[in-house]
Design a protein around this motif. Structure first.
Motif, PDB file in Angstrom:
ATOM      1  N   SER A 406       0.835  -1.200   0.000  1.00 14.93           N
ATOM      2  CA  SER A 406       0.000   0.000   0.000  1.00 14.93           C
ATOM      3  C   SER A 406       0.869   1.249   0.000  1.00 14.93           C
ATOM      4  O   SER A 406       0.429   2.314  -0.406  1.00 14.93           O
ATOM      5  N   ARG A 407       2.110   1.124   0.502  1.00 17.33           N
ATOM      6  CA  ARG A 407       2.966   2.308   0.570  1.00 17.33           C
ATOM      7  C   ARG A 407       4.427   1.889   0.614  1.00 17.33           C
ATOM      8  O   ARG A 407       4.734   0.696   0.560  1.00 17.33           O
ATOM      9  N   ILE A 409       8.308   0.951   0.301  1.00 17.32           N
ATOM     10  CA  ILE A 409       9.095   0.110  -0.601  1.00 17.32           C
ATOM     11  C   ILE A 409       8.179  -0.868  -1.344  1.00 17.32           C
ATOM     12  O   ILE A 409       8.371  -1.148  -2.532  1.00 17.32           O
ATOM     13  N   THR A 430      -4.475  -2.439   6.732  1.00 20.46           N
ATOM     14  CA  THR A 430      -5.620  -1.590   7.103  1.00 20.46           C
ATOM     15  C   THR A 430      -5.822  -0.415   6.155  1.00 20.46           C
ATOM     16  O   THR A 430      -6.904   0.152   6.087  1.00 20.46           O
ATOM     17  N   LEU A 456      -1.433  -9.415   8.903  1.00 18.33           N
ATOM     18  CA  LEU A 456      -0.501 -10.505   9.200  1.00 18.33           C
ATOM     19  C   LEU A 456      -0.150 -10.477  10.682  1.00 18.33           C
ATOM     20  O   LEU A 456      -0.203  -9.430  11.329  1.00 18.33           O
ATOM     21  N   ASN A 488       7.424  -8.402   1.811  1.00 20.43           N
ATOM     22  CA  ASN A 488       7.906  -7.054   2.109  1.00 20.43           C
ATOM     23  C   ASN A 488       7.287  -6.478   3.376  1.00 20.43           C
ATOM     24  O   ASN A 488       7.933  -5.715   4.083  1.00 20.43           O
ATOM     25  N   TYR A 553      13.504  -6.314  16.539  1.00 25.19           N
ATOM     26  CA  TYR A 553      13.193  -6.211  15.113  1.00 25.19           C
ATOM     27  C   TYR A 553      14.274  -6.918  14.282  1.00 25.19           C
ATOM     28  O   TYR A 553      13.980  -7.701  13.366  1.00 25.19           O
ATOM     29  N   ASN A 588      10.280   6.130   3.165  1.00 24.55           N
ATOM     30  CA  ASN A 588       9.012   5.441   2.880  1.00 24.55           C
ATOM     31  C   ASN A 588       7.839   6.401   3.010  1.00 24.55           C
ATOM     32  O   ASN A 588       6.697   5.993   3.147  1.00 24.55           O
TER      33      ASN A 588
HETATM   34  P1  NAP Z   1       6.010   1.008   5.435  1.00 24.55           P
HETATM   35  O1  NAP Z   1       6.045   2.232   4.612  1.00 24.55           O
HETATM   36  O2  NAP Z   1       6.004   1.136   6.921  1.00 24.55           O
HETATM   37  O3  NAP Z   1       4.772   0.121   4.980  1.00 24.55           O
HETATM   38  C1  NAP Z   1       4.530  -1.086   5.605  1.00 24.55           C
HETATM   39  C2  NAP Z   1       3.658  -1.935   4.744  1.00 24.55           C
HETATM   40  O4  NAP Z   1       3.454  -3.185   5.381  1.00 24.55           O
HETATM   41  C3  NAP Z   1       2.295  -1.339   4.532  1.00 24.55           C
HETATM   42  O5  NAP Z   1       1.815  -1.720   3.286  1.00 24.55           O
HETATM   43  C4  NAP Z   1       1.470  -1.973   5.643  1.00 24.55           C
HETATM   44  O6  NAP Z   1       0.081  -2.050   5.315  1.00 24.55           O
HETATM   45  C5  NAP Z   1       2.083  -3.352   5.690  1.00 24.55           C
HETATM   46  N1  NAP Z   1       1.973  -3.919   7.020  1.00 24.55           N
HETATM   47  C6  NAP Z   1       2.522  -3.466   8.155  1.00 24.55           C
HETATM   48  N2  NAP Z   1       2.166  -4.260   9.189  1.00 24.55           N
HETATM   49  C7  NAP Z   1       1.368  -5.220   8.678  1.00 24.55           C
HETATM   50  C8  NAP Z   1       0.672  -6.313   9.224  1.00 24.55           C
HETATM   51  N3  NAP Z   1       0.692  -6.601  10.525  1.00 24.55           N
HETATM   52  N4  NAP Z   1      -0.050  -7.074   8.389  1.00 24.55           N
HETATM   53  C9  NAP Z   1      -0.096  -6.819   7.077  1.00 24.55           C
HETATM   54  N5  NAP Z   1       0.538  -5.801   6.506  1.00 24.55           N
HETATM   55  C10 NAP Z   1       1.255  -5.001   7.302  1.00 24.55           C
HETATM   56  O7  NAP Z   1       7.188   0.017   5.065  1.00 24.55           O
HETATM   57  P2  NAP Z   1       8.630   0.301   4.434  1.00 24.55           P
HETATM   58  O8  NAP Z   1       9.361   1.246   5.298  1.00 24.55           O
HETATM   59  O9  NAP Z   1       8.501   0.577   3.004  1.00 24.55           O
HETATM   60  O10 NAP Z   1       9.305  -1.124   4.656  1.00 24.55           O
HETATM   61  C11 NAP Z   1       9.090  -2.232   3.826  1.00 24.55           C
HETATM   62  C12 NAP Z   1       9.982  -3.354   4.272  1.00 24.55           C
HETATM   63  O11 NAP Z   1      11.324  -2.917   4.247  1.00 24.55           O
HETATM   64  C13 NAP Z   1       9.715  -3.819   5.706  1.00 24.55           C
HETATM   65  O12 NAP Z   1       9.860  -5.200   5.803  1.00 24.55           O
HETATM   66  C14 NAP Z   1      10.805  -3.139   6.502  1.00 24.55           C
HETATM   67  O13 NAP Z   1      11.130  -3.869   7.675  1.00 24.55           O
HETATM   68  C15 NAP Z   1      11.934  -3.139   5.520  1.00 24.55           C
HETATM   69  N6  NAP Z   1      12.909  -2.059   5.754  1.00 24.55           N
HETATM   70  C16 NAP Z   1      12.551  -0.754   5.666  1.00 24.55           C
HETATM   71  C17 NAP Z   1      13.502   0.211   5.891  1.00 24.55           C
HETATM   72  C18 NAP Z   1      13.179   1.685   5.801  1.00 24.55           C
HETATM   73  O14 NAP Z   1      14.009   2.504   6.172  1.00 24.55           O
HETATM   74  N7  NAP Z   1      12.032   2.067   5.291  1.00 24.55           N
HETATM   75  C19 NAP Z   1      14.815  -0.138   6.228  1.00 24.55           C
HETATM   76  C20 NAP Z   1      15.133  -1.483   6.309  1.00 24.55           C
HETATM   77  C21 NAP Z   1      14.184  -2.433   6.074  1.00 24.55           C
HETATM   78  P3  NAP Z   1      -0.941  -0.853   5.700  1.00 24.55           P
HETATM   79  O15 NAP Z   1      -0.596   0.304   4.828  1.00 24.55           O
HETATM   80  O16 NAP Z   1      -2.288  -1.378   5.447  1.00 24.55           O
HETATM   81  O17 NAP Z   1      -0.674  -0.531   7.142  1.00 24.55           O
END
Ligand code: NAP
Length: 646
Positions: A406-407, A409, A430, A456, A488, A553, A588
């Motif tokens: 949804s948002r 990465i 959500t 999840l 992801n 984490y 993000n």
């Molecule tokens: P984000 O913007 O926080 O978005 C999280 C996504 O995961 C959203 O689509 C959210 O859905 C979904 N999500 C979260 N909790 C969930 C749950 N309990 N059940 C189902 N869906 C869930 O994420 P991001 O920062 O792009 O990160 C993506 C991945 O990269 C993650 O695995 C994160 O750990 C990893 N990562 C990110 C960074 C960073 O700096 N951004 C760095 C290292 C690793 P909703 O929109 O519906 O809530």
């Protein structure tokens, strides 16, 4: 009564008739059912662009039309644009004028000469896809019901398409925010105006050869409200007076009509044995006369594919090629029409954009690009050139699940995979609006996607996810084959929580979302994954460097990486690769990325001295999903921009 035919075309407008002629020319039995008893005499579109002129010439229709006058310079959103810039040496360079009514007569003559049967006065009331054929039921004015059976049914029945509704196509898009009134008025004598943006609105007036005048007027901010009927002449008179100061109330209205900027596009051009072409497949503001041209180009593209399918040259993939070919082209056209609408009907706030646009249009490359886009010629300046000319991306024909798209990465990854041609399941927990926005962005780019909801980390999570995924796939491709899984979605710990303060509940939640759910997603996906498939787990650079606040984490991401290692070995015999991509700090769209000082500080951690963008990671994931990465499995791929290299 029943009537057997190869193809039933619903709608005897330009698209339906051109298609019927093309099918007839190939010896295919075609029946056109049209609700009007006699051809329409309404004054509608009249502009024919270069590509359409080619199509008409190739079919001998231009000869039937007699003299088709040149339509002079064109415009883009009211900014003058010479359309010959598309290809000045082309014999039909520019734009041409032929009333739609005349075109319909010529196309009907051709279709009938080539053996098509035209059944007028039939209103479609039902259709059933019986697996091996389609049954369509119609009713005539005197209440007689009639059944037509055919191998395929094509909806060319315009903006209010009954076929689209009966067959359950999704018509995605946006509702109207602006309305324009138009009328043909006799007995008035006012100066001609060409897209004049005045203080209170936009006005156009053109005298027809018969002495009547076509007026079109938009008063800034006017919306259609809940209009269901044509405007009254009084409404047009009032709007015209408000915008131009001229009184036309003494004239006689010959024709009154309102149109708006509703923009919709079906998400797929084919559902089983039913396909759509023309306004049935897309709705747009009639600016610059593109609708008629797009409709004829749809019909021409579909004709060739249907002939190939029916004569056994190819299978259903030929019909899917029609979607792949036309959807991106029409999406781009709808975008340019929306841009033109804004330039034309936006209030004074768009004046700077218009000025800038006019300035840009001094450059020959810009004029050529826009003119090609409107004329229906190939546009050859974008990086997606290969995809547009061949209709193929590196992942065409593949399906993908991206959790948490949804948002952030995940969204960027879903967009990239779709750009390469994959049908993408956009999963979310959500944030439904954000997930839908991801799908809309994909569709605007000509791709295909659908949303799947499942939280999840709670009991039954993976089951819920796969129910939605399998339903979505089945509806679109007829089965549940999956090619790419991107784990992801991730939960994070709030910053500032010392290791001493992590509660067992928080620890369990993190593991449930970040490690347990991906494991069971992979397990469940094994039955759906095609040999040669791809599993990509999104971990974090934090498994390689210490950050005590993120210990829990990081442990979950360490566990996730074990899925990569062990399943890579387990699935190698099926040619399925399993890899980890580990982002560093990545923008993000979260609130912290709006604080310049914080961003500056985070940027210092990367060797490149900037934070990552979601696309930086999405490109790596997409590469792993393609055949180019077939020799990589079990790998940990750092996508952190050299975080803490020293
Ligand atoms: P984000 O913007 O926080 O978005 C999280 C996504 O995961 C959203 O689509 C959210 O859905 C979904 N999500 C979260 N909790 C969930 C749950 N309990 N059940 C189902 N869906 C869930 O994420 P991001 O920062 O792009 O990160 C993506 C991945 O990269 C993650 O695995 C994160 O750990 C990893 N990562 C990110 C960074 C960073 O700096 N951004 C760095 C290292 C690793 P909703 O929109 O519906 O809530």
């Amino acid at each position: 009564m029943s009537s057997d035919t190869d193809v039933i075309v619903v709608g005897g407008g330009p698209a339906g008739l051109l298609l019927a002629g093309d099918l007839g020319a190939a010896g295919i039995r075609v029946t056109v059912v049209e609700q009007l008893h006699v051809p329409s005499t309404e004054s509608r579109a009249s502009t024919v662009h270069t590509r359409t002129m080619d199509l008409l010439a190739e079919r001998g229709v231009l000869d039937k039309l007699g003299h088709v006058p040149n339509g002079g310079r064109g415009h883009f959103g009211g900014v003058s644009l010479d359309l010959t810039a598309a290809d000045p040496s082309h014999p039909f360079a520019g734009q041409w004028k032929c009333p739609q009514t005349r075109l319909e007569v010529a196309l009907a003559d051709r279709a009938i000469e080539l053996g098509a049967r035209l059944r007028r006065g039939h209103v479609l009331t039902g259709l059933v896809d019986c697996g091996g054929h389609i049954e369509a039921t119609t009713r005539t004015e005197d209440g007689v019901s009639r059944q037509f059976t055919g191998a395929y049914l094509i909806g060319c029945d315009g903006e209010q398409s009954t076929v689209r509704d009966l067959a359950g196509f999704r018509f995605a898009g946006t509702d109207a925010t602006k309305e324009m009134l138009r009328a043909d008025v006799a007995g008035i004598d006012i100066p001609n105006r060409r897209f004049e943006r005045l203080e209170h609105g936009l006005a156009t007036a053109a005298r027809w050869p018969d002495g009547s005048t076509r007026v079109m007027v938009h008063s800034y901010g006017a919306t259609p409200g809940d209009r269901t009927t044509d405007p009254t002449f009084d409404e047009v008179v009032a709007a015209w007076e408000k915008v131009t100061g001229e009184h036309i109330g003494h004239g006689t209205a010959l024709w009154l009509n309102a149109f708006d900027n509703t923009t919709r596009h079906v998400t797929e051009y084919r559902r089983g044995r039913v396909l759509l072409a023309g306004d049935a497949a897309h709705r747009q503001m009639p600016v610059g006369g593109q609708a008629l041209n797009i409709a004829l180009q749809d019909a021409a593209a579909l004709g060739g594919k249907l002939v190939g399918r029916i004569t056994g040259e190819g299978g259903d993939e030929l019909l899917d090629d029609y979607h792949r070919e036309r959807h991106p082209v029409v999406s781009r056209a709808l975008t340019n029409i929306q841009a033109q609408t804004l330039l034309l009907l936006g209030g004074p706030e768009v004046d700077p954009v218009r000025d800038l646009f006019a300035d840009l249009m001094r450059f020959p490359a810009v004029r050529t690009h826009l003119a090609q886009m409107i004329s229906g010629s190939t546009v050859s300046t974008s990086s997606t050139e290969t995809k547009e000319t061949t209709g193929m991306g590196r992942l065409t024909g593949k399906t993908a699940l991206v959790t948490g798209s949804s948002r952030g990465i995940g969204r960027a990854t879903a967009l990239r995979l779709a750009e390469e041609g994959a049908l993408v399941a956009v999963h979310y927990a959500t944030n439904e609006d954000a997930a839908r926005e991801t799908v809309t962005l994909i569709e605007k780019g000509g791709g295909r996607a659908f949303t799947v909801q499942a939280e999840l980390g709670v009991p039954g999570d993976v089951h819920e996810l796969f129910l939605g995924l399998e339903r979505g796939l089945k509806e679109r491709i007829g089965d549940t084959t999956l090619d790419i899984v991107v784990n992801n979605a991730g939960a994070t710990t709030p910053t500032g929580v010392a290791p001493e303060d992590v509660t067992p509940e928080e620890f369990d939640r993190l593991f449930a979302v970040n490690a347990k759910a991906p494991f069971f997603i992979v397990q469940r996906a094994l039955d759906l994954l095609r040999d040669g498939g791809r599993i990509i787990n999104v971990s974090s650079g934090l498994t390689r460097f210490a950050n005590p606040e993120q210990v829990a984490y990081s442990m979950t991401k360490g566990a996730l990486e074990q899925i990569t290692l062990h399943f890579a070995r387990h699935l190698a015999s099926r040619g399925i690769t399993v890899n980890t991509v580990a982002p560093g700090i990545t923008n993000n769209g979260g609130p912290i990325f709006d604080i310049p000082e914080a961003v500056e500080q985070m940027a210092q951690l990367s060797a490149f001295k900037r934070v990552g963008e979601a696309n930086d990671v999405a490109d790596v994931v997409t590469f792993l999903a393609t055949d180019d990465a077939r020799w990589i499995t079990g790998a940990f791929i750092d996508a952190s921009g050299g975080t803490l290299l020293g």
